[in-house]
Design an enzyme around this catalytic site. Sequence first.
Site, PDB file in Angstrom:
ATOM      1  N   ARG A  50       0.846  -1.179   0.000  1.00  0.00           N
ATOM      2  CA  ARG A  50       0.000   0.000   0.000  1.00  0.00           C
ATOM      3  C   ARG A  50       0.883   1.229   0.000  1.00  0.00           C
ATOM      4  O   ARG A  50       2.091   1.141   0.136  1.00  0.00           O
ATOM      5  CB  ARG A  50      -0.996  -0.010   1.180  1.00  0.00           C
ATOM      6  CG  ARG A  50      -0.442  -0.647   2.415  1.00  0.00           C
ATOM      7  CD  ARG A  50      -0.208   0.176   3.654  1.00  0.00           C
ATOM      8  NE  ARG A  50      -0.237   1.578   3.557  1.00  0.00           N
ATOM      9  CZ  ARG A  50       0.827   2.358   3.672  1.00  0.00           C
ATOM     10  NH1 ARG A  50       2.037   1.844   3.851  1.00  0.00           N
ATOM     11  NH2 ARG A  50       0.724   3.661   3.608  1.00  0.00           N
ATOM     12  N   GLY A  51       0.216   2.401  -0.133  1.00  0.00           N
ATOM     13  CA  GLY A  51       0.966   3.631  -0.317  1.00  0.00           C
ATOM     14  C   GLY A  51       1.077   3.858  -1.820  1.00  0.00           C
ATOM     15  O   GLY A  51       1.366   2.911  -2.574  1.00  0.00           O
ATOM     16  N   ALA A  52       0.847   5.106  -2.241  1.00  0.00           N
ATOM     17  CA  ALA A  52       0.703   5.392  -3.677  1.00  0.00           C
ATOM     18  C   ALA A  52       1.881   4.917  -4.536  1.00  0.00           C
ATOM     19  O   ALA A  52       1.681   4.171  -5.505  1.00  0.00           O
ATOM     20  CB  ALA A  52       0.437   6.884  -3.862  1.00  0.00           C
ATOM     21  N   ARG A  90      -7.524  -0.498  -6.976  1.00  0.00           N
ATOM     22  CA  ARG A  90      -7.815   0.635  -6.067  1.00  0.00           C
ATOM     23  C   ARG A  90      -7.937   1.903  -6.925  1.00  0.00           C
ATOM     24  O   ARG A  90      -7.135   2.099  -7.838  1.00  0.00           O
ATOM     25  CB  ARG A  90      -6.707   0.809  -5.013  1.00  0.00           C
ATOM     26  CG  ARG A  90      -6.635  -0.339  -4.016  1.00  0.00           C
ATOM     27  CD  ARG A  90      -5.694  -0.010  -2.859  1.00  0.00           C
ATOM     28  NE  ARG A  90      -6.314   0.861  -1.874  1.00  0.00           N
ATOM     29  CZ  ARG A  90      -5.661   1.416  -0.850  1.00  0.00           C
ATOM     30  NH1 ARG A  90      -4.366   1.215  -0.710  1.00  0.00           N
ATOM     31  NH2 ARG A  90      -6.290   2.176   0.019  1.00  0.00           N
ATOM     32  N   GLN A 204      -2.587   2.548   9.888  1.00  0.00           N
ATOM     33  CA  GLN A 204      -1.282   2.611   9.220  1.00  0.00           C
ATOM     34  C   GLN A 204      -0.280   3.423  10.052  1.00  0.00           C
ATOM     35  O   GLN A 204       0.924   3.172  10.011  1.00  0.00           O
ATOM     36  CB  GLN A 204      -1.411   3.242   7.826  1.00  0.00           C
ATOM     37  CG  GLN A 204      -2.098   2.364   6.795  1.00  0.00           C
ATOM     38  CD  GLN A 204      -3.592   2.618   6.731  1.00  0.00           C
ATOM     39  OE1 GLN A 204      -4.203   3.023   7.716  1.00  0.00           O
ATOM     40  NE2 GLN A 204      -4.190   2.382   5.583  1.00  0.00           N
ATOM     41  N   ASP A 245      -2.004  10.837  -2.319  1.00  0.00           N
ATOM     42  CA  ASP A 245      -2.396   9.803  -3.289  1.00  0.00           C
ATOM     43  C   ASP A 245      -2.710  10.376  -4.662  1.00  0.00           C
ATOM     44  O   ASP A 245      -2.591   9.699  -5.670  1.00  0.00           O
ATOM     45  CB  ASP A 245      -3.591   9.012  -2.758  1.00  0.00           C
ATOM     46  CG  ASP A 245      -3.140   8.098  -1.639  1.00  0.00           C
ATOM     47  OD1 ASP A 245      -3.089   8.558  -0.483  1.00  0.00           O
ATOM     48  OD2 ASP A 245      -2.787   6.940  -1.934  1.00  0.00           O
ATOM     49  N   ASN A 255      -5.506  12.345   0.251  1.00  0.00           N
ATOM     50  CA  ASN A 255      -4.634  11.502   1.076  1.00  0.00           C
ATOM     51  C   ASN A 255      -5.541  10.744   2.047  1.00  0.00           C
ATOM     52  O   ASN A 255      -6.770  10.904   2.037  1.00  0.00           O
ATOM     53  CB  ASN A 255      -3.583  12.346   1.805  1.00  0.00           C
ATOM     54  CG  ASN A 255      -2.509  11.486   2.465  1.00  0.00           C
ATOM     55  OD1 ASN A 255      -1.947  10.587   1.841  1.00  0.00           O
ATOM     56  ND2 ASN A 255      -2.242  11.715   3.731  1.00  0.00           N
ATOM     57  N   LYS A 256      -4.939   9.932   2.870  1.00  0.00           N
ATOM     58  CA  LYS A 256      -5.689   9.074   3.794  1.00  0.00           C
ATOM     59  C   LYS A 256      -6.757   9.847   4.559  1.00  0.00           C
ATOM     60  O   LYS A 256      -6.528  10.972   5.001  1.00  0.00           O
ATOM     61  CB  LYS A 256      -4.683   8.437   4.769  1.00  0.00           C
ATOM     62  CG  LYS A 256      -5.258   7.526   5.831  1.00  0.00           C
ATOM     63  CD  LYS A 256      -6.148   6.439   5.298  1.00  0.00           C
ATOM     64  CE  LYS A 256      -5.485   5.575   4.252  1.00  0.00           C
ATOM     65  NZ  LYS A 256      -6.449   4.733   3.500  1.00  0.00           N
TER      66      LYS A 256
HETATM   67  O1  MRU Z   1      -4.730   3.161   2.075  1.00  0.00           O
HETATM   68  P1  MRU Z   1      -3.237   3.374   2.051  1.00  0.00           P
HETATM   69  O2  MRU Z   1      -2.546   2.835   3.238  1.00  0.00           O
HETATM   70  O3  MRU Z   1      -2.636   2.920   0.748  1.00  0.00           O
HETATM   71  O4  MRU Z   1      -3.077   4.962   2.078  1.00  0.00           O
HETATM   72  C1  MRU Z   1      -1.795   5.500   1.926  1.00  0.00           C
HETATM   73  C2  MRU Z   1      -1.739   6.962   2.086  1.00  0.00           C
HETATM   74  O5  MRU Z   1      -2.735   7.634   2.228  1.00  0.00           O
HETATM   75  C3  MRU Z   1      -0.375   7.601   1.960  1.00  0.00           C
HETATM   76  O6  MRU Z   1      -0.306   8.746   2.740  1.00  0.00           O
HETATM   77  C4  MRU Z   1      -0.103   7.964   0.506  1.00  0.00           C
HETATM   78  O7  MRU Z   1      -0.337   6.894  -0.345  1.00  0.00           O
HETATM   79  C5  MRU Z   1       1.289   8.452   0.312  1.00  0.00           C
HETATM   80  S1  MRU Z   1       2.482   7.178   0.456  1.00  0.00           S
HETATM   81  C6  MRU Z   1       3.999   7.825   0.089  1.00  0.00           C
END
Ligand code: MRU
Length: 354
Positions: A50-52, A90, A204, A245, A255-256
């Site tokens: 996970r994470g962009a 996603r 997270q 994201d 973002n999250k």
């Molecule tokens: O749902 P997730 O855990 O994939 O969400 C991730 C985030 O919101 C991060 O802040 C974002 O992807 C940046 S990661 C460098």
Amino acid sequence: MSIETLSWVGGVSDGFLRLIDQTLLPIELRTIDCRNTESVWEAIKQLRVRGAPAIGIAAAYGMIIGIQNVTVNSLEKRFYDVAQYLASSRPTAVNLFWAIDRMKRCYESVKIKLHNGGAEEHTMILNELFLEARKIHEEDRAICRAIGNYGQSIIMNGDTFITHCNAGGLATADYGTALAVFFTAAELGKKIMVYADETRPLLQGARLTAWELMQKGINVTLICDSMAAMIMRQGKVNGVIVGADRIAANGDTANKIGTYGLAVSAFVHNIPFYVAAPISTFDLALADGVDIPIEERNADEICCGFGVRTAPEGVNVYNPAFDVTPAKFISAIITERGIINPVNKENIENLAAD
Ligand code: MRU
């Protein structure tokens, strides 16, 4: 970290993608091997990876895995089917689509050069696509370092920052975006303290960010998301840094979930709010954040998180995984090409356009 967030194991035609299964952290540091496209899709969907930036890299490798065992005649159809399938995992992080598009462009440019249609052609396509996926992976490492180098300039010795979710090495090839800023500042000898929002509902911040910062010896204090406004009012916070994201052309940033509330709180308390993200996170086709697709996830993540029921059976639940922070609440965006400040369409275009 001794184990890489993502790695390719083996040769181009018989290799596979190895990932840290982030759903198990911090209890267990274990990897899983993805040997088919379905398992790459599942790993992205279930947030094992996970994470962009990290999901973009996983998808790029997933596209190789998807065409390893096909005949040359079915290769093209299969390649585009796999691209479409992985893109459905996603919806919010644009890095996923950015990486898939890059792989498609690579495929198209190789195809133009080839005409024989034999087994040799299959090998050449696979090799070129593999080089492209590797490039996406390696470039991300360098990008994270550059973000860290630019970003550390906003941190003073003795500062305390809040971060939300996880934008660290686990969310990228290595080192992170928001966390890269802390890592670099600490490497340069700046004494810092970080409050990590636990980040409901999937934690997270608690599971991954607190773990990563502790691994690197950074002074981290875990808080519930709902505590951030109060510690800002108590004067305990010098700034906020989060990842992203998807960033629209005017700077509105997805973002999250919880990031928007954090930005509003920072604005009210006159605390700078920074976004750290690679250029691949910008979606200049979107004028503003209104049209950013927001993923909605399963109700169980809120009612029955980590297997423990915490709400009545059958209760209505709304579970958006991301929110959009309007650009007016963002003090600056830290990228690998420099810092965008003030955040507006013109400055974004100057730095982020190809
Ligand atoms: O749902 P997730 O855990 O994939 O969400 C991730 C985030 O919101 C991060 O802040 C974002 O992807 C940046 S990661 C460098």
